[in-house]
Design a protein around this motif. Structure first.
Motif, PDB file in Angstrom:
ATOM      1  N   PRO A   1       0.973  -1.265  -0.089  1.00 39.73           N
ATOM      2  CA  PRO A   1       0.080   0.033  -0.017  1.00 39.73           C
ATOM      3  C   PRO A   1       0.945   1.168  -0.027  1.00 39.73           C
ATOM      4  O   PRO A   1       1.961   1.104   0.248  1.00 39.73           O
ATOM      5  N   THR A   2       0.355   2.358  -0.260  1.00 39.16           N
ATOM      6  CA  THR A   2       1.156   3.694  -0.080  1.00 39.16           C
ATOM      7  C   THR A   2       1.574   3.771   1.230  1.00 39.16           C
ATOM      8  O   THR A   2       0.894   3.843   2.345  1.00 39.16           O
ATOM      9  N   THR A   3       2.931   3.788   1.203  1.00 43.63           N
ATOM     10  CA  THR A   3       3.438   3.775   2.483  1.00 43.63           C
ATOM     11  C   THR A   3       4.812   4.482   2.317  1.00 43.63           C
ATOM     12  O   THR A   3       5.442   4.449   1.515  1.00 43.63           O
ATOM     13  N   ALA A   4       5.619   4.648   3.750  1.00 44.90           N
ATOM     14  CA  ALA A   4       6.940   4.707   3.847  1.00 44.90           C
ATOM     15  C   ALA A   4       7.432   3.972   4.713  1.00 44.90           C
ATOM     16  O   ALA A   4       6.659   3.137   5.657  1.00 44.90           O
ATOM     17  N   GLY A   5       8.808   3.827   4.801  1.00 44.90           N
ATOM     18  CA  GLY A   5       9.207   2.867   6.033  1.00 44.90           C
ATOM     19  C   GLY A   5      10.511   1.922   5.244  1.00 44.90           C
ATOM     20  O   GLY A   5      10.764   2.238   4.072  1.00 44.90           O
ATOM     21  N   THR A   6      10.523   0.904   5.720  1.00 42.98           N
ATOM     22  CA  THR A   6      11.458  -0.088   5.431  1.00 42.98           C
ATOM     23  C   THR A   6      10.658  -1.469   5.081  1.00 42.98           C
ATOM     24  O   THR A   6       9.633  -1.628   5.524  1.00 42.98           O
ATOM     25  N   ILE A   7      11.348  -2.342   4.048  1.00 43.68           N
ATOM     26  CA  ILE A   7      10.805  -3.549   4.016  1.00 43.68           C
ATOM     27  C   ILE A   7      11.088  -4.440   5.101  1.00 43.68           C
ATOM     28  O   ILE A   7      12.355  -4.810   5.462  1.00 43.68           O
TER      29      ILE A   7
ATOM     30  N   THR B   1      17.759  -0.911   3.024  1.00 48.92           N
ATOM     31  CA  THR B   1      18.023  -1.755   2.025  1.00 48.92           C
ATOM     32  C   THR B   1      17.147  -3.166   1.839  1.00 48.92           C
ATOM     33  O   THR B   1      16.045  -3.153   2.488  1.00 48.92           O
ATOM     34  N   THR B   2      17.434  -3.633   0.632  1.00 47.28           N
ATOM     35  CA  THR B   2      16.474  -4.808   0.292  1.00 47.28           C
ATOM     36  C   THR B   2      16.787  -6.130   1.149  1.00 47.28           C
ATOM     37  O   THR B   2      18.012  -6.304   1.151  1.00 47.28           O
ATOM     38  N   PRO B   3      15.755  -6.673   2.098  1.00 49.89           N
ATOM     39  CA  PRO B   3      16.228  -7.792   2.727  1.00 49.89           C
ATOM     40  C   PRO B   3      16.737  -8.793   2.103  1.00 49.89           C
ATOM     41  O   PRO B   3      16.153  -9.320   1.030  1.00 49.89           O
ATOM     42  N   SER B   4      17.684  -9.554   2.613  1.00 50.79           N
ATOM     43  CA  SER B   4      18.150 -11.019   2.004  1.00 50.79           C
ATOM     44  C   SER B   4      17.083 -11.784   2.434  1.00 50.79           C
ATOM     45  O   SER B   4      17.038 -12.927   1.252  1.00 50.79           O
ATOM     46  N   GLU B   5      16.085 -11.799   3.128  1.00 47.12           N
ATOM     47  CA  GLU B   5      15.049 -12.728   3.316  1.00 47.12           C
ATOM     48  C   GLU B   5      14.192 -12.933   2.138  1.00 47.12           C
ATOM     49  O   GLU B   5      13.383 -13.854   1.994  1.00 47.12           O
ATOM     50  N   ILE B   6      14.111 -11.925   1.305  1.00 44.49           N
ATOM     51  CA  ILE B   6      13.405 -12.080  -0.071  1.00 44.49           C
ATOM     52  C   ILE B   6      13.720 -13.408  -0.737  1.00 44.49           C
ATOM     53  O   ILE B   6      13.002 -14.161  -1.462  1.00 44.49           O
ATOM     54  N   GLY B   7      14.905 -13.684  -0.538  1.00 46.07           N
ATOM     55  CA  GLY B   7      15.399 -14.974  -1.273  1.00 46.07           C
ATOM     56  C   GLY B   7      14.848 -16.260  -0.766  1.00 46.07           C
ATOM     57  O   GLY B   7      15.158 -17.251  -1.339  1.00 46.07           O
TER      58      GLY B   7
ATOM     59  N   THR C   1       7.242 -15.508  -8.853  1.00 44.55           N
ATOM     60  CA  THR C   1       7.472 -15.588 -10.254  1.00 44.55           C
ATOM     61  C   THR C   1       7.542 -13.865 -10.665  1.00 44.55           C
ATOM     62  O   THR C   1       8.113 -13.686 -11.896  1.00 44.55           O
ATOM     63  N   ASN C   2       6.942 -13.190  -9.867  1.00 42.90           N
ATOM     64  CA  ASN C   2       7.206 -11.735 -10.278  1.00 42.90           C
ATOM     65  C   ASN C   2       7.585 -10.877  -9.045  1.00 42.90           C
ATOM     66  O   ASN C   2       7.232 -10.932  -8.140  1.00 42.90           O
ATOM     67  N   PHE C   3       8.758 -10.129  -9.292  1.00 45.24           N
ATOM     68  CA  PHE C   3       9.193  -9.390  -8.328  1.00 45.24           C
ATOM     69  C   PHE C   3       9.566  -7.992  -8.917  1.00 45.24           C
ATOM     70  O   PHE C   3      10.264  -7.744  -9.862  1.00 45.24           O
ATOM     71  N   THR C   4       8.933  -6.941  -8.347  1.00 40.70           N
ATOM     72  CA  THR C   4       9.139  -5.632  -8.572  1.00 40.70           C
ATOM     73  C   THR C   4       9.525  -4.828  -7.402  1.00 40.70           C
ATOM     74  O   THR C   4       9.013  -4.446  -6.369  1.00 40.70           O
ATOM     75  N   LEU C   5      10.746  -4.035  -7.391  1.00 41.10           N
ATOM     76  CA  LEU C   5      11.078  -3.015  -6.418  1.00 41.10           C
ATOM     77  C   LEU C   5      11.416  -1.982  -7.281  1.00 41.10           C
ATOM     78  O   LEU C   5      12.511  -2.169  -7.952  1.00 41.10           O
ATOM     79  N   ALA C   6      10.541  -0.892  -7.390  1.00 43.61           N
ATOM     80  CA  ALA C   6      10.942   0.202  -8.117  1.00 43.61           C
ATOM     81  C   ALA C   6      10.521   1.789  -7.603  1.00 43.61           C
ATOM     82  O   ALA C   6       9.522   1.638  -6.835  1.00 43.61           O
ATOM     83  N   SER C   7      11.310   2.577  -8.137  1.00 45.25           N
ATOM     84  CA  SER C   7      10.976   3.896  -7.631  1.00 45.25           C
ATOM     85  C   SER C   7      10.488   4.149  -6.118  1.00 45.25           C
ATOM     86  O   SER C   7       9.680   4.821  -5.761  1.00 45.25           O
ATOM     87  N   ASN C   8      11.624   3.752  -5.189  1.00 41.15           N
ATOM     88  CA  ASN C   8      11.898   3.837  -4.181  1.00 41.15           C
ATOM     89  C   ASN C   8      13.162   4.552  -3.494  1.00 41.15           C
ATOM     90  O   ASN C   8      13.772   4.940  -4.405  1.00 41.15           O
ATOM     91  N   GLU C   9      13.409   4.803  -2.508  1.00 44.44           N
ATOM     92  CA  GLU C   9      14.564   5.199  -1.979  1.00 44.44           C
ATOM     93  C   GLU C   9      15.431   4.031  -1.204  1.00 44.44           C
ATOM     94  O   GLU C   9      16.215   4.284  -0.191  1.00 44.44           O
ATOM     95  N   LEU C  10      15.425   3.041  -1.855  1.00 42.97           N
ATOM     96  CA  LEU C  10      16.492   2.053  -1.234  1.00 42.97           C
ATOM     97  C   LEU C  10      17.789   2.275  -1.478  1.00 42.97           C
ATOM     98  O   LEU C  10      18.173   2.824  -2.410  1.00 42.97           O
ATOM     99  N   SER C  11      18.551   1.610  -0.570  1.00 46.25           N
ATOM    100  CA  SER C  11      19.917   1.769  -0.595  1.00 46.25           C
ATOM    101  C   SER C  11      20.653   0.507  -0.407  1.00 46.25           C
ATOM    102  O   SER C  11      20.112  -0.809  -0.264  1.00 46.25           O
ATOM    103  N   GLY C  12      22.180   0.514  -0.434  1.00 46.47           N
ATOM    104  CA  GLY C  12      22.933  -0.664  -0.109  1.00 46.47           C
ATOM    105  C   GLY C  12      22.901  -1.311  -1.275  1.00 46.47           C
ATOM    106  O   GLY C  12      22.732  -0.856  -2.468  1.00 46.47           O
TER     107      GLY C  12
ATOM    108  N   PRO D   1      20.685  -7.992  -2.787  1.00 44.44           N
ATOM    109  CA  PRO D   1      21.284  -9.261  -2.179  1.00 44.44           C
ATOM    110  C   PRO D   1      21.577 -10.307  -2.911  1.00 44.44           C
ATOM    111  O   PRO D   1      20.817 -10.467  -4.035  1.00 44.44           O
ATOM    112  N   THR D   2      22.732 -11.071  -2.728  1.00 50.11           N
ATOM    113  CA  THR D   2      22.958 -12.272  -3.409  1.00 50.11           C
ATOM    114  C   THR D   2      21.818 -13.292  -3.370  1.00 50.11           C
ATOM    115  O   THR D   2      21.758 -14.087  -4.359  1.00 50.11           O
TER     116      THR D   2
END
Length: 160
Positions: free
Chosen positions: A37-43, A66-72, A78-89, A92-93
């Motif tokens: 949802p429309t939000t701010a914060g971290t994953i 950062t993008t959490p390694s736990e997404i692994g 099958t569909n993964f989108t992280l876009a137009s955010n303020e992510l850093s770091g 993740p491998t």
């Protein structure tokens, strides 16, 4: 009889873990799609508990950190989108474990740095790879990408 019903209900509660992501509760066993949802914060790292998730979209929000390694751990994704955010770091491998992934969209995250992980060359089901405008990412395209035979669309621009 009441005691048996209570035991069955309690077992159901134990087996149906609820995970709170961006202030919304999701069932870890039955949730298959998440669009933030429309939000701010971290994953939150708890996102890795949604093991039946097949679609994850977090786009056009003020998500930072950062993008959490736990997404692994989302191995049916099958569909993964992280876009137009303020992510850093760095990327993740562990995302290389998403071998069922067909669509990978990771773009317009201007503070992401490092290189494209070679582990992403293990995304054997990938057909669409969009890694654009992550302006701090540098280096070369990993040679492992030459083994992505299902790949039909590959976008890699506006990086270093």
């Amino acid at each position: 009889m009441e005691r048996i019903i209570c035991i069955l209900l309690c077992i159901g509660i134990i087996n149906s873990a609820t995970v709170s992501i961006f202030g919304t509760n999701y069932n870890s066993e039955s949730t298959t799609s998440l669009t933030a949802p429309t939000t701010a914060g971290t994953i939150p790292t708890e996102i890795g508990l949604l093991t039946n998730l097949d679609s994850l979209t977090i786009q056009n929000y003020q998500i930072s950190g950062t993008t959490p390694s736990e997404i692994g751990q989302l191995t049916v994704l099958t569909n993964f989108t992280l876009a137009s955010n303020e992510l850093s770091g760095t990327v993740p491998t562990e995302l290389g474990k998403l071998t069922t992934l067909a669509y990978f969209g990771f773009f317009f995250n201007d503070k992401v740095s490092g290189t494209i992980p070679t582990e992403l060359g293990k995304l054997s089901a990938i057909t669409y790879f969009y890694f654009d405008s992550n302006n701090q990412v540098s280096g070369t395209i990993p040679s492992e990408f030459g083994k992505l035979f299902a790949l039909t669309s590959f976008y890699l621009s506006s990086n270093r």
